[in-house]
Design a protein around this motif. Structure first.
Motif, PDB file in Angstrom:
ATOM      1  N   ASP A 127       2.683   4.556   0.780  1.00 43.65           N
ATOM      2  CA  ASP A 127       2.789   5.362   2.013  1.00 43.65           C
ATOM      3  C   ASP A 127       2.272   6.756   1.737  1.00 43.65           C
ATOM      4  O   ASP A 127       2.779   7.445   0.854  1.00 43.65           O
ATOM      5  CB  ASP A 127       4.272   5.474   2.419  1.00 43.65           C
ATOM      6  CG  ASP A 127       4.667   4.357   3.348  1.00 43.65           C
ATOM      7  OD1 ASP A 127       3.759   3.820   4.023  1.00 43.65           O
ATOM      8  OD2 ASP A 127       5.870   4.009   3.374  1.00 43.65           O
ATOM      9  N   GLU A 131      -8.798   0.258   9.595  1.00 42.66           N
ATOM     10  CA  GLU A 131      -9.103   1.521   8.896  1.00 42.66           C
ATOM     11  C   GLU A 131      -8.501   1.505   7.485  1.00 42.66           C
ATOM     12  O   GLU A 131      -9.111   1.912   6.514  1.00 42.66           O
ATOM     13  CB  GLU A 131      -8.549   2.723   9.682  1.00 42.66           C
ATOM     14  CG  GLU A 131      -9.365   3.056  10.904  1.00 42.66           C
ATOM     15  CD  GLU A 131      -8.641   3.999  11.884  1.00 42.66           C
ATOM     16  OE1 GLU A 131      -9.320   4.497  12.788  1.00 42.66           O
ATOM     17  OE2 GLU A 131      -7.405   4.205  11.754  1.00 42.66           O
ATOM     18  N   ARG A 132      -7.284   0.992   7.426  1.00 42.57           N
ATOM     19  CA  ARG A 132      -6.582   0.929   6.138  1.00 42.57           C
ATOM     20  C   ARG A 132      -7.327   0.008   5.173  1.00 42.57           C
ATOM     21  O   ARG A 132      -7.545   0.319   4.008  1.00 42.57           O
ATOM     22  CB  ARG A 132      -5.169   0.417   6.407  1.00 42.57           C
ATOM     23  CG  ARG A 132      -4.357   0.125   5.181  1.00 42.57           C
ATOM     24  CD  ARG A 132      -2.923  -0.126   5.546  1.00 42.57           C
ATOM     25  NE  ARG A 132      -2.255   1.140   5.759  1.00 42.57           N
ATOM     26  CZ  ARG A 132      -1.006   1.394   5.377  1.00 42.57           C
ATOM     27  NH1 ARG A 132      -0.287   0.471   4.810  1.00 42.57           N
ATOM     28  NH2 ARG A 132      -0.472   2.564   5.575  1.00 42.57           N
ATOM     29  N   LYS A 133      -7.757  -1.123   5.710  1.00 43.15           N
ATOM     30  CA  LYS A 133      -8.479  -2.093   4.891  1.00 43.15           C
ATOM     31  C   LYS A 133      -9.772  -1.462   4.353  1.00 43.15           C
ATOM     32  O   LYS A 133     -10.089  -1.575   3.167  1.00 43.15           O
ATOM     33  CB  LYS A 133      -8.813  -3.314   5.776  1.00 43.15           C
ATOM     34  CG  LYS A 133      -9.060  -4.567   5.021  1.00 43.15           C
ATOM     35  CD  LYS A 133      -9.055  -5.769   5.946  1.00 43.15           C
ATOM     36  CE  LYS A 133     -10.466  -6.086   6.370  1.00 43.15           C
ATOM     37  NZ  LYS A 133     -10.593  -7.240   7.239  1.00 43.15           N
ATOM     38  N   ARG A 190     -10.408   1.661   3.937  1.00 42.62           N
ATOM     39  CA  ARG A 190     -10.094   2.726   2.963  1.00 42.62           C
ATOM     40  C   ARG A 190      -9.729   2.128   1.604  1.00 42.62           C
ATOM     41  O   ARG A 190     -10.258   2.546   0.569  1.00 42.62           O
ATOM     42  CB  ARG A 190      -8.933   3.572   3.499  1.00 42.62           C
ATOM     43  CG  ARG A 190      -8.336   4.538   2.488  1.00 42.62           C
ATOM     44  CD  ARG A 190      -7.357   5.499   3.125  1.00 42.62           C
ATOM     45  NE  ARG A 190      -6.147   4.879   3.657  1.00 42.62           N
ATOM     46  CZ  ARG A 190      -5.027   4.679   2.974  1.00 42.62           C
ATOM     47  NH1 ARG A 190      -4.972   5.020   1.698  1.00 42.62           N
ATOM     48  NH2 ARG A 190      -3.968   4.135   3.542  1.00 42.62           N
ATOM     49  N   ILE A 194       0.878  -1.175   0.000  1.00 39.91           N
ATOM     50  CA  ILE A 194       0.000   0.000   0.000  1.00 39.91           C
ATOM     51  C   ILE A 194       0.916   1.227   0.000  1.00 39.91           C
ATOM     52  O   ILE A 194       1.887   1.281   0.763  1.00 39.91           O
ATOM     53  CB  ILE A 194      -0.904   0.042   1.269  1.00 39.91           C
ATOM     54  CG1 ILE A 194      -1.723  -1.254   1.403  1.00 39.91           C
ATOM     55  CG2 ILE A 194      -1.789   1.280   1.268  1.00 39.91           C
ATOM     56  CD1 ILE A 194      -2.776  -1.476   0.367  1.00 39.91           C
ATOM     57  N   PHE A 217      -2.211   9.208   6.195  1.00 39.04           N
ATOM     58  CA  PHE A 217      -2.815   7.985   6.739  1.00 39.04           C
ATOM     59  C   PHE A 217      -1.846   7.223   7.651  1.00 39.04           C
ATOM     60  O   PHE A 217      -2.078   6.072   7.986  1.00 39.04           O
ATOM     61  CB  PHE A 217      -3.252   7.061   5.589  1.00 39.04           C
ATOM     62  CG  PHE A 217      -4.253   7.698   4.670  1.00 39.04           C
ATOM     63  CD1 PHE A 217      -5.519   8.055   5.129  1.00 39.04           C
ATOM     64  CD2 PHE A 217      -3.937   7.951   3.338  1.00 39.04           C
ATOM     65  CE1 PHE A 217      -6.441   8.642   4.279  1.00 39.04           C
ATOM     66  CE2 PHE A 217      -4.848   8.548   2.479  1.00 39.04           C
ATOM     67  CZ  PHE A 217      -6.107   8.896   2.956  1.00 39.04           C
ATOM     68  N   GLU A 231      -3.252   5.383  10.825  1.00 39.76           N
ATOM     69  CA  GLU A 231      -4.460   4.539  10.777  1.00 39.76           C
ATOM     70  C   GLU A 231      -4.179   3.102  11.232  1.00 39.76           C
ATOM     71  O   GLU A 231      -3.062   2.594  11.086  1.00 39.76           O
ATOM     72  CB  GLU A 231      -5.109   4.574   9.382  1.00 39.76           C
ATOM     73  CG  GLU A 231      -4.377   3.796   8.339  1.00 39.76           C
ATOM     74  CD  GLU A 231      -4.920   4.004   6.917  1.00 39.76           C
ATOM     75  OE1 GLU A 231      -6.060   4.452   6.729  1.00 39.76           O
ATOM     76  OE2 GLU A 231      -4.154   3.699   5.986  1.00 39.76           O
TER      77      GLU A 231
END
Ligand code: HEM
Length: 460
Positions: A423, A434-436, A438, A421, A427, A430
């Motif tokens: 950088d 939360e990342r998942k 998003r 993902i 974010f 997170e």
């Protein structure tokens, strides 16, 4: 079964047929938002939605494999509600938006085009397109970032359908000039054709749609003409040539409108689902590095053993790649509701839909259904509870086309690059959840569409 039989599935469907409180708000946001939740609330693997406005109608949603099989097996009793597919007929009647004798005729003409020779072409051309991208767009850089993975998966899918669908090779660097007699490039014609179906149509006035449609149609007319007048027939295995040959040589004749309608639908069905699935697949692999590592290990060991770039004949060796695609298609099915209607006497306007996300997250068939676990597709798995391509006579005709393209893309990419993902400082704090959320955010549309998948590719 939905009609009169007395099996337990029938009772479950008829049980919820008693009018429920209208779930007008419950449906908002597309079927994938709810996954299996509305079935949990209803207590059954089928529930009904009652609409009071603009006209009264009842809608059955199904997540029970046995009932779904009954619906997909009995095509005549559960035909497609073709009026719901009218938006797909702007270029003419076609295989997806038709029923009865017309559909049979289109399917008979289309089937020979989806041949093993075409699948092989898909594989070979995908390998060329990927190498072209690595060399000329990513310039073999040690690291390459994209703001949204769809920005490269969509062109890949367009280029593949351009060559394996229409016999026109488009490279990443050329096709920027508009050919004489045209108002847009072939690439733009392909792309806007699908964008216009739902998105642009809402924004552009009718006259603008008509003009760009004329420009796009000019390519189609030109392709049809050039194939028909060609004296010496080359061996061509693209879908378009196969379709034209069957239409010209067989007993089943097609009008020009039918020809255009079907060509357009191959283009649309042939790239959007694929591009979105590839994009979600890379998002999952970036989120789950252990799964990515396992995939890489298999790809590199197969490639080492072969000692060359794999071909279509080697596709079955890539079992983990297939499992990763299946798991992505289970969790994010591009087509989330497969519509049918009932022909038996029932309340006016009754519709039936296969609720693909409900089925794919049904805990009776999938253990821990919210977890990304490709390995569940390695052993024995519940085939009737996995329907991203639908089932029965009206199942997707392009499934193998997609698989050949997807596995070729995956092999080429994963053998060279590690996906992470991207950088982005905003974010940095997170959590994983939360990342998942998003990265896997989607928009319901003609097919489930990824919102933004920012990725970094690092050379292995
Ligand atoms: C991830 C990839 C794909 C998925 C998930 C997918 C899914 C589906 C589904 C669910 C249907 C049934 C739709 C309905 O009944 O309303 C369908 C039909 C169809 N698909 Fe696909 N598809 C994919 C790729 C492709 C490709 C690559 C092509 C062509 C190159 C294609 C061509 C078609 C056609 C022509 C039909 C209509 C078949 C008929 O009604 O007889 N699809 N697809």
């Amino acid at each position: 079964m939905l009609s009169s039989a007395s099996s337990s599935s029938a009772r479950s469907v008829l049980g919820v047929f008693l009018p429920r409180i209208p779930r007008i708000t419950g449906q908002r946001g597309g079927l994938l938002n709810h996954k299996y939740q509305l079935f949990v609330e209803s207590g059954w693997d089928a529930y009904s939605v009652v609409w009071a406005w603009p006209r009264s109608s009842v809608f059955f949603q199904l997540a029970d494999p046995a009932t779904i099989k009954e619906v997909t097996t009995h095509r005549a009793r559960f035909p497609k509600p073709v009026d719901q597919y009218r938006i797909l007929t702007s270029f003419g009647p076609n295989i997806i938006a038709s029923e009865g004798e017309d559909w049979k005729r289109y399917r008979k003409i289309a089937a020979p085009a989806f041949s093993e020779k075409n699948n092989k072409l898909v594989w070979d051309e995908t390998v060329l397109i990927m190498n072209d991208m690595f060399d000329n767009v990513w310039k073999n850089a040690p690291e390459f970032s994209v703001d949204h993975a769809l920005d490269f998966t969509l062109p890949i899918a367009l280029f593949v359908i351009g060559v394996a669908g229409f016999g026109r090779r488009i490279s990443w660097m050329d096709d920027l000039a508009i050919p004489e007699g045209h108002k847009m490039t072939f690439k733009d014609a392909l792309h806007t054709v699908s964008r216009n179906v739902i998105g642009v149509r809402l924004v552009f006035p009718d006259w603008a749609m008509r003009i760009t449609k004329r420009w796009r149609k000019r390519y189609m007319d030109e392709m049809v003409r050039s194939r028909r007048v060609a004296e010496k027939k080359e061996e061509r295995y693209d879908l378009f040539s196969g379709f034209l040959d069957a239409a010209d040589e067989g007993d089943e004749k097609l009008s020009d409108r039918e020809l255009n309608g079907n060509i357009f639908i191959f283009l649309l069905a042939g790239h959007e689902t694929t591009a979105h699935t590839l994009c979600f697949c890379f998002a999952y692999l970036a989120l789950y590095p252990d799964e990515q590592e396992r995939l890489y290990q298999q790809i590199s060991s197969v490639m080492k053993e072969l000692g060359r770039i794999p071909t279509y004949d080697d596709m079955s060796l890539f079992t983990y790649s297939m499992a990763v695609f299946n798991e992505t298609l289970r969790m994010v099915p591009p087509v989330s509701g497969i519509a049918k209607k009932r022909t038996i006497p029932v309340p006016k306007g009754t519709r039936v839909a296969i609720h693909t996300p409900g089925l794919h997250y049904n805990p009776r068939y999938w253990e821990d259904p919210h977890s990304f676990k490709p390995s569940r597709f390695l052993g024995d798995w519940p085939r009737d509870a996995f329907l991203p391509f639908s089932q029965g006579a009206r199942a997707c005709i392009g499934r193998r086309f997609f698989e050949a393209e997807g596995i070729a893309v995956m092999t080429m990419l994963i053998s060279r690059y590690k996906i992470e993902i991207k950088d982005e400082p905003e974010f940095a704090a997170e959590t994983f959840e939360e990342r998942k959320t998003r990265v896997l955010a989607f928009k319901p549309g003609l097919t489930t569409m990824p919102v933004r998948v920012p990725l970094t590719f690092k050379r292995r």
